[in-house]
Scaffold this active site. Structure first.
Site, short mmCIF file in Angstrom:
data_model
loop_
_atom_site.label_atom_id
_atom_site.label_comp_id
_atom_site.label_asym_id
_atom_site.label_seq_id
_atom_site.Cartn_x
_atom_site.Cartn_y
_atom_site.Cartn_z
CG ASP A 256 -29.71 -26.58 -40.44
OD1 ASP A 256 -31.06 -25.98 -39.98
OD2 ASP A 256 -29.80 -27.63 -40.89
CE LYS B 55 -33.38 -27.28 -40.78
NZ LYS B 55 -32.75 -27.74 -39.72
CD GLU C 149 -31.38 -28.54 -34.68
OE1 GLU C 149 -31.28 -29.00 -33.62
OE2 GLU C 149 -30.76 -29.27 -35.79
CD GLU D 79 -34.81 -34.92 -37.96
OE1 GLU D 79 -34.50 -33.63 -38.04
OE2 GLU D 79 -33.75 -35.86 -38.04
#
Ligand code: KIV
Length: 271
Positions: A89, A119, A121, A187
């Site tokens: 992340d 990764k 968001e 998610e």
């Protein structure tokens, strides 16, 4: 049933699994012991999530963890994983400020950890960051729906993409795919919306609280193993009761030490 993944899982392996209609499994990991166990068990992707913040460092959200803090976790996991694809992340604050920061921090993480991918968001607003990182040769996984780094603006842990918001979620997923993301975590998304997004994309989706219609699934390992102290959320299935097991072991050890049962002759050295 065997899956099609080659010996070392690559980002392309996940696309091949999707094309063949095969599901794949992912878990978070923050250390070499669990990484080795999950790798040997055949878990396809190990995510060094920023959930290390609340699961290993004792922070109450994922927000405080930094690039320098996540790298040692990532190095431990990448060092232990022989087969699994290791994804790390990008911590909160390491990529939102623009493509240059995103690229610089991604390069640092990949260089210093030995992991294969990062990764981040967010939706279409992250396209410049994804394009910059991908053009430097680093694969990027996206993350849509409930994005924990935005917990405060999302008003807590809430299902995302219901009703009219489903169209925006679909647009974001398509934008991430076009920008070059190799997979997208969904998610806390209603299962039918997650199914529609998964069907519309060529790249795989990875669900957490998104139902059975995504291409892969991910769980936070301390949740799946029953180690977390908190009550499991609706979407979590506990496959073990490690908290109970460790607590019982600790009590047995304490009692044996206090009652001079351990160490005994068998666990001691003679002259
Ligand atoms: O950090 C993490 O654990 C994650 C998962 C919830 C996908 O991003």
């Amino acid at each position: 049933m065997t899956n099609l993944a080659p010996k070392k899982v690559r980002t392309s392996s996940l696309a091949e699994l999707k094309a063949a209609g095969k599901k794949f499994s992912c878990l978070t990991s923050y250390d070499s012991l669990t990484a080795g166990i999950f790798d040997e068990a055949g878990i396809d992707v190990l995510l060094v999530g920023d959930s290390a913040a609340d699961n290993a460092l004792g922070y109450s959200t994922t927000l405080p963890i930094t690039v320098d803090e996540i790298i040692p976790f990532a190095r431990a996991v990448a060092g232990a994983a022989k087969r699994s694809l290791v994804v790390v992340d990008l911590p909160f604050g390491s990529y939102e400020t623009g493509a240059d920061d995103a690229l610089r921090n991604s390069i640092q993480i990949i260089k210093q950890s030995g992991a294969a991918a990062v990764k981040l968001e967010g939706g279409a607003e992250r396209v410049p960051q994804i394009e910059a990182i991908v053009s430097a040769g680093i694969p990027v996984m996206g993350h849509l729906g409930f994005t924990p780094q935005s917990v405060h603006s999302l008003g807590g842990f809430k299902v995302q993409g219901r009703g009219e918001k489903a169209a925006q979620l679909m647009q974001d997923a398509l934008a991430l795919e076009k920008a070059g993301a190799f997979a997208i975590v969904l998610e806390l998304v209603p299962m039918d919306i997650a199914g529609e997004i998964s069907a519309a994309l060529t790249i795989p989706t990875i669900g957490i609280g998104a139902g059975p219609k995504t291409d892969g699934q991910i769980l936070v390992w301390t949740d799946f193993a029953g180690l977390s102290g908190h009550k499991p959320r609706k979407f979590v299935k506990q496959y073990a009761q490690m908290r109970k097991l460790l607590a019982e072991a600790a009590v047995s050890y304490k009692n044996e030490v206090e009652n001079s049962v351990f160490p005994d002759e068998a666990t001691s050295f003679a002259d």
